[in-house]
Design an enzyme around this catalytic site. Sequence first.
Site, PDB file in Angstrom:
ATOM      1  N   ASP A  23      -6.361  -6.464   4.303  1.00  0.00           N
ATOM      2  CA  ASP A  23      -5.869  -5.185   4.236  1.00  0.00           C
ATOM      3  C   ASP A  23      -5.805  -4.537   5.559  1.00  0.00           C
ATOM      4  OD1 ASP A  23      -6.466  -2.110   2.488  1.00  0.00           O
ATOM      5  OD2 ASP A  23      -5.040  -2.576   4.050  1.00  0.00           O
TER       6      ASP A  23
ATOM      7  N   HIS B 240      -0.997  -1.289  -4.336  1.00  0.00           N
ATOM      8  CA  HIS B 240      -2.492  -0.869  -3.505  1.00  0.00           C
ATOM      9  C   HIS B 240      -2.499   0.416  -3.332  1.00  0.00           C
ATOM     10  CE1 HIS B 240      -5.929  -2.075  -1.236  1.00  0.00           C
ATOM     11  NE2 HIS B 240      -5.641  -1.288  -0.386  1.00  0.00           N
TER      12      HIS B 240
ATOM     13  N   GLY C 120      -0.167   1.536   9.839  1.00  0.00           N
ATOM     14  CA  GLY C 120       0.265   1.389  10.805  1.00  0.00           C
ATOM     15  C   GLY C 120      -0.432   0.883  12.131  1.00  0.00           C
TER      16      GLY C 120
ATOM     17  N   GLY D  97       1.373  -2.065   3.901  1.00  0.00           N
ATOM     18  CA  GLY D  97       2.072  -0.643   3.868  1.00  0.00           C
ATOM     19  C   GLY D  97       3.307  -0.606   4.747  1.00  0.00           C
ATOM     20  N   SER D  98       3.111  -0.189   6.100  1.00  0.00           N
ATOM     21  CA  SER D  98       4.059  -0.018   7.039  1.00  0.00           C
ATOM     22  C   SER D  98       5.214  -1.042   7.094  1.00  0.00           C
ATOM     23  CB  SER D  98       3.813   0.489   8.522  1.00  0.00           C
ATOM     24  OG  SER D  98       2.672  -0.511   8.745  1.00  0.00           O
TER      25      SER D  98
ATOM     26  N   GLY E 138      -8.500   4.035   7.504  1.00  0.00           N
ATOM     27  CA  GLY E 138      -8.195   5.495   7.535  1.00  0.00           C
ATOM     28  C   GLY E 138      -6.739   5.709   7.723  1.00  0.00           C
ATOM     29  N   PHE E 139      -6.131   4.684   8.155  1.00  0.00           N
ATOM     30  CA  PHE E 139      -4.603   4.907   8.592  1.00  0.00           C
ATOM     31  C   PHE E 139      -3.762   3.772   8.547  1.00  0.00           C
ATOM     32  CE2 PHE E 139      -5.164   9.239  10.018  1.00  0.00           C
ATOM     33  CZ  PHE E 139      -6.674   9.197  10.698  1.00  0.00           C
TER      34      PHE E 139
ATOM     35  N   GLY F  89      -2.666  -4.010   8.787  1.00  0.00           N
ATOM     36  CA  GLY F  89      -1.824  -4.751  10.151  1.00  0.00           C
ATOM     37  C   GLY F  89      -0.964  -5.999   9.891  1.00  0.00           C
TER      38      GLY F  89
ATOM     39  N   HIS G 123      -8.225   1.061  -3.949  1.00  0.00           N
ATOM     40  CA  HIS G 123      -9.205   0.893  -2.485  1.00  0.00           C
ATOM     41  C   HIS G 123      -9.927   2.306  -2.351  1.00  0.00           C
ATOM     42  CE1 HIS G 123      -9.491  -0.101   1.820  1.00  0.00           C
ATOM     43  NE2 HIS G 123     -10.583   0.032   1.321  1.00  0.00           N
TER      44      HIS G 123
ATOM     45  N   MET H  13     -10.904  -5.885   5.456  1.00  0.00           N
ATOM     46  CA  MET H  13     -10.193  -5.023   6.229  1.00  0.00           C
ATOM     47  C   MET H  13      -9.883  -5.607   7.674  1.00  0.00           C
ATOM     48  SD  MET H  13      -9.693  -2.376   4.167  1.00  0.00           S
ATOM     49  CE  MET H  13      -8.922  -1.412   5.529  1.00  0.00           C
TER      50      MET H  13
ATOM     51  N   MET I   1     -11.845   4.367  -0.472  1.00  0.00           N
ATOM     52  CA  MET I   1     -12.644   4.431   1.112  1.00  0.00           C
ATOM     53  C   MET I   1     -13.411   6.187   1.028  1.00  0.00           C
ATOM     54  SD  MET I   1      -9.658   2.909   3.218  1.00  0.00           S
ATOM     55  CE  MET I   1      -8.317   3.248   2.016  1.00  0.00           C
TER      56      MET I   1
ATOM     57  N   SER J 289       0.786  -1.180   0.041  1.00  0.00           N
ATOM     58  CA  SER J 289       0.028  -0.080   0.112  1.00  0.00           C
ATOM     59  C   SER J 289       0.784   1.236   0.187  1.00  0.00           C
ATOM     60  CB  SER J 289      -0.926   0.039   1.410  1.00  0.00           C
ATOM     61  OG  SER J 289      -1.420   1.386   1.426  1.00  0.00           O
TER      62      SER J 289
ATOM     63  N   ASP K 159      -4.568   3.441  -1.781  1.00  0.00           N
ATOM     64  CA  ASP K 159      -5.403   3.633  -0.794  1.00  0.00           C
ATOM     65  C   ASP K 159      -6.005   5.274  -1.291  1.00  0.00           C
ATOM     66  OD1 ASP K 159      -3.907   1.620   1.540  1.00  0.00           O
ATOM     67  OD2 ASP K 159      -5.995   1.433   0.735  1.00  0.00           O
TER      68      ASP K 159
ATOM     69  N   MET L 180      -8.630   8.157   0.258  1.00  0.00           N
ATOM     70  CA  MET L 180      -9.541   8.181   1.345  1.00  0.00           C
ATOM     71  C   MET L 180      -9.851   9.834   0.992  1.00  0.00           C
ATOM     72  SD  MET L 180      -7.156   6.783   4.353  1.00  0.00           S
ATOM     73  CE  MET L 180      -6.286   5.210   4.321  1.00  0.00           C
TER      74      MET L 180
HETATM   75  C1  DX5 Z   1      -6.294   1.580   5.912  1.00  0.00           C
HETATM   76  C2  DX5 Z   1      -5.241   1.180   4.796  1.00  0.00           C
HETATM   77  C3  DX5 Z   1      -4.169   0.352   5.517  1.00  0.00           C
HETATM   78  C4  DX5 Z   1      -3.107   0.390   4.586  1.00  0.00           C
HETATM   79  C5  DX5 Z   1      -2.196  -0.842   5.162  1.00  0.00           C
HETATM   80  O1  DX5 Z   1      -7.226   2.250   5.719  1.00  0.00           O
HETATM   81  O2  DX5 Z   1      -6.103   0.629   3.916  1.00  0.00           O
HETATM   82  O3  DX5 Z   1      -4.659  -0.606   5.684  1.00  0.00           O
HETATM   83  O4  DX5 Z   1      -3.555  -0.024   3.358  1.00  0.00           O
HETATM   84  O5  DX5 Z   1      -1.667  -0.351   6.219  1.00  0.00           O
HETATM   85  P1  DX5 Z   1      -0.612  -0.907   7.184  1.00  0.00           P
HETATM   86  O6  DX5 Z   1      -0.098  -2.300   6.370  1.00  0.00           O
HETATM   87  O7  DX5 Z   1       0.461  -0.104   7.566  1.00  0.00           O
HETATM   88  O8  DX5 Z   1      -1.626  -1.362   8.248  1.00  0.00           O
HETATM   89 ZN    ZN Z   2      -6.412  -0.437   1.456  1.00  0.00          ZN
END
Ligand code: DX5
Ligand code: ZN
Length: 219
Positions: free
Chosen positions: A176, A33, A146, A198-199, A143-144, A178, A67, A138, A69, A8, A35, A37
């Site tokens: 998607d 990916h 990490g 992502g992180s 939204g975020f 964590g 994706h 999900m 959102m 992501s 994202d 928002m």
């Molecule tokens: C949430 C995002 C995150 C992102 C992945 O809205 O969609 O899930 O893609 O981020 P990490 O892998 O850092 O949780």
């Molecule tokens: Zn996503």
Amino acid sequence: MNKIIAPSILSANFAKLGDEVRSVLDAGADWIHFDVMDNHYVPNLTIGPMVCKSLREFGIKDFIDVHLMVEPVDGLVKMFANAGADLISFHPNATANVSETINKIKDLGCQAGIAINPGEEVTVAEQHLEDIDLVLLMSVNPGFGGQKFIDAVLAKISYMRKLIDKIPNEVRLEVDGGINPENISVVSEAGADTFVLGSAIFNTDDYSNTISTLRSNIT
Ligand code: DX5
Ligand code: ZN
């Protein structure tokens, strides 16, 4: 289904996004990916279709998994399809008509996905399973980046895996939020075949090493 690792870009260094996307793909990632928002459907604001278009103009030819959102959905579906998206997933409670949005995505030549939040039932995804190409479960509240993986989602992944295995058409099961090298094997054992991180990727200094570790931990 072959296993897909989809970084992501939410956690990428946006000051050099093109280079980041190029290097994570060269490091072995399969998809990007993307994202999106809108600070309405989720309490954060990220990137729009012009960034997707810029990546295509920069020379990124690989699969871009968008994706959304966002609410409403349909206007952005058209803009992202025109900007070079390959797949567009959306949250069903963000559109007035799920079937119409799925058809709009497919009529524009993209694959269609339905995204389900951790606290939501998979009922809507189940109802449309034969019309879509991907279910996105999900494993964090959207939204975020990490955030911590919500373990309760594992049961939902297994349930959706069983449903998908019963139908004739190929549907990817994407998870998607964590995910990291320590938990990706349980996410895979639960039945996921497409992994968004992502992180856990962009916060490391050797993308090749990270991605090969992730791939070896996927059962
Ligand atoms: C949430 C995002 C995150 C992102 C992945 O809205 O969609 O899930 O893609 O981020 P990490 O892998 O850092 O949780
Ligand atoms: Zn996503």
